[in-house]
Design an enzyme around this catalytic site. Structure first.
Site, mmCIF file in Angstrom:
data_model
loop_
_atom_site.group_PDB
_atom_site.id
_atom_site.type_symbol
_atom_site.label_atom_id
_atom_site.label_comp_id
_atom_site.label_asym_id
_atom_site.label_seq_id
_atom_site.Cartn_x
_atom_site.Cartn_y
_atom_site.Cartn_z
ATOM 1 N N LYS A 117 24.211 -25.201 30.571
ATOM 2 C CA LYS A 117 22.911 -25.634 31.091
ATOM 3 C C LYS A 117 22.682 -27.067 30.665
ATOM 4 C CE LYS A 117 19.516 -23.589 33.368
ATOM 5 N NZ LYS A 117 19.657 -22.392 34.203
HETATM 6 N N1 GLU Z 1 19.865 -22.709 37.839
HETATM 7 C C1 GLU Z 1 20.243 -21.492 38.455
HETATM 8 C C2 GLU Z 1 20.262 -20.363 37.445
HETATM 9 O O1 GLU Z 1 19.585 -20.420 36.442
HETATM 10 C C3 GLU Z 1 21.541 -21.619 39.244
HETATM 11 C C4 GLU Z 1 22.739 -22.007 38.438
HETATM 12 C C5 GLU Z 1 23.960 -22.299 39.295
HETATM 13 O O2 GLU Z 1 23.915 -22.074 40.499
HETATM 14 O O3 GLU Z 1 24.961 -22.744 38.714
HETATM 15 O O4 GLU Z 1 20.865 -19.356 37.648
#
Ligand code: GLU
Length: 427
Positions: A117
């Site tokens: 993240k």
């Molecule tokens: N931000 C989204 C999540 O928390 C998508 C992450 C992604 O598609 O890599 O799942």
């Protein structure tokens, strides 16, 4: 389980720390799995944390330094995957927790990815488009040593979207001297994005809700739904669920919530929001405060905004029998147990909102193949993956007599742990 009134300030601080919440869920599952201490140590903490300071030239000629993070929790099962958020509330413990949840999320739906993240501390509402672009590009350069289609593939998250991903893709491509579409997902269609990606998280939430109703034998038509959040997750889920026959009685955005017990006309609500920039003022509904909204009478609650919305302070007053978590970490670990003890079923975030990263996976596959799928194919493959994962989580919950959240952790930790055992320790 103790209620919020009996918790000290320090205990409440711990309750609100998403990394501790994640660790609690992890430990419960690890205990049940009998995971040995060494493996626990390895899987609980992130493998890599990068903090960057980014000087940005502002429109008024001054220079401001922004702080950003990229945390890679685990890459045992494949490249790291996870979004980037822009928010004033970003902090390292939050990014750490979110990166770990990405590892477990990718594992629950069995995608060949680890978890990561990113976050930048900023208030995007106070930045011009030019400033946002410069910040995004500078952040990309600052973290690009650890990125790559086979290393770490970012995606949108809170306050970032297709345009942000387009800037990241361009910046990365300019540096490596070739267009590399698979470096991010959630891109515009014209840049190698996937059909169905924009709606994928909301669609996945609906699929999870449909599956949960099958467990109780309830029908969408008899199900009153409250949705917290009207963005890419909540807004899409509310619209799709309205179309599916659910009665969406309340929805909120950052300014407030609207409520109509007989059901909101969701296409009209979303059109109102598009035209007015907010939900409040919608003619066919009463206005309620954010905190009151969560406590309204309903059958299904979908928290699809941010972390720590259902806590020891309000869990006792939640009336929903079913909660489907659209956001990451909307229910604290304490609130989760309080609700579970009361018989409330929670479809946990790492399962319920996995539709987004699942279609991100499809996008990455399509970019690498250079061959793009129809929306029907994307949606039907998404549905199959969500249904299979849901069934596996329910089976695990029944086997171990635990909540769906603990079952989802058991399933996902076990998958990562078995890969670890097969690969062995490299030294
Ligand atoms: N931000 C989204 C999540 O928390 C998508 C992450 C992604 O598609 O890599 O799942």
């Amino acid at each position: 389980m103790s209620s919020g009134a009996t918790l000290s300030d320090a205990q409440l601080r711990d309750e609100y720390n998403p990394f501790l919440s994640m660790a609690k869920g992890f430990d419960q599952a690890a205990d049940i799995l009998g995971l040995d201490e060494g493996l626990r140590e390895v899987l609980r903490q992130p493998e890599r944390e990068l903090k960057v300071a980014m000087p940005i030239l502002m429109d008024d000629g001054t220079v401001k330094v922004f702080t950003g993070y990229r945390v890679q929790h685990n890459f045992l099962r494949g490249p790291c995957k996870g979004g980037i958020r822009f928010s004033p509330d970003v902090n390292l413990d939050e990014v750490r927790a979110l990166s770990a949840w990405m590892t477990w999320k990718c594992s629950v739906v069995n995608l060949p990815f680890g978890g990561a993240k990113g976050g930048v501390i900023c208030d995007p509402r106070e930045l011009s488009q030019g400033e946002l672009e410069r910040l995004t590009r500078r952040y990309t350069v600052a973290i690009m040593d650890i990125l790559g289609p086979d290393r770490d593939v970012p995606a949108p998250d809170m306050n970032t979207g297709e345009q942000t991903m387009a800037w990241i893709m361009d910046t990365y491509s300019m540096h490596v001297r070739r267009t590399t579409t698979a470096i991010v997902t959630g891109k515009p269609l014209a840049l190698g994005g996937s059909r169905g990606r924009r709606e994928a998280t909301g669609r996945g939430v609906m699929i999870a809700a449909n599956k949960a109703l099958q467990l109780t034998g309830d029908r969408p038509e008899d199900t009153r739904v409250i949705v917290q959040g009207a963005g890419n997750v909540g807004g899409v889920a509310a619209l799709l669920m309205h179309r599916e026959g659910y009665k969406v009685t309340s929805i909120s955005d950052m300014y407030g919530a609207i409520h109509n017990e007989t059901g909101l006309d969701m296409p009209a609500v979303m059109a109102w929001m598009r035209d007015h920039g907010r939900l409040t003022g919608f003619p066919d509904a009463a206005e309620v405060s954010h905190s009151d909204q969560l406590e309204l009478d309903c059958d299904l609650l979908i928290p699809a905004a941010t972390e720590n919305q259902i806590t020891s302070l309000n869990a006792d007053r939640i009336k929903a029998k079913l909660i489907v978590e659209g956001a990451n970490g909307p229910t604290t670990a304490i609130a989760s147990s309080m609700l579970h003890d009361r018989g409330v079923v929670i479809v946990p975030d790492i399962l319920a909102n996995a539709g987004g990263v699942t279609v991100s996976y499809f996008e990455w596959v399509q970019d690498r193949m250079g061959y793009f799928w129809t929306e029907e194919i994307v949606n039907s493959r998404l549905e199959q993956i969500m249904i299979d994962a849901f069934n596996e989580v329910v089976k695990t919950a029944e086997e171990h007599k635990v909540s769906l959240r603990t079952a989802a952790y058991i399933l996902s930790i076990d998958r990562v742990a078995s890969v670890y055992r097969l690969r062995g320790i490299f030294a």
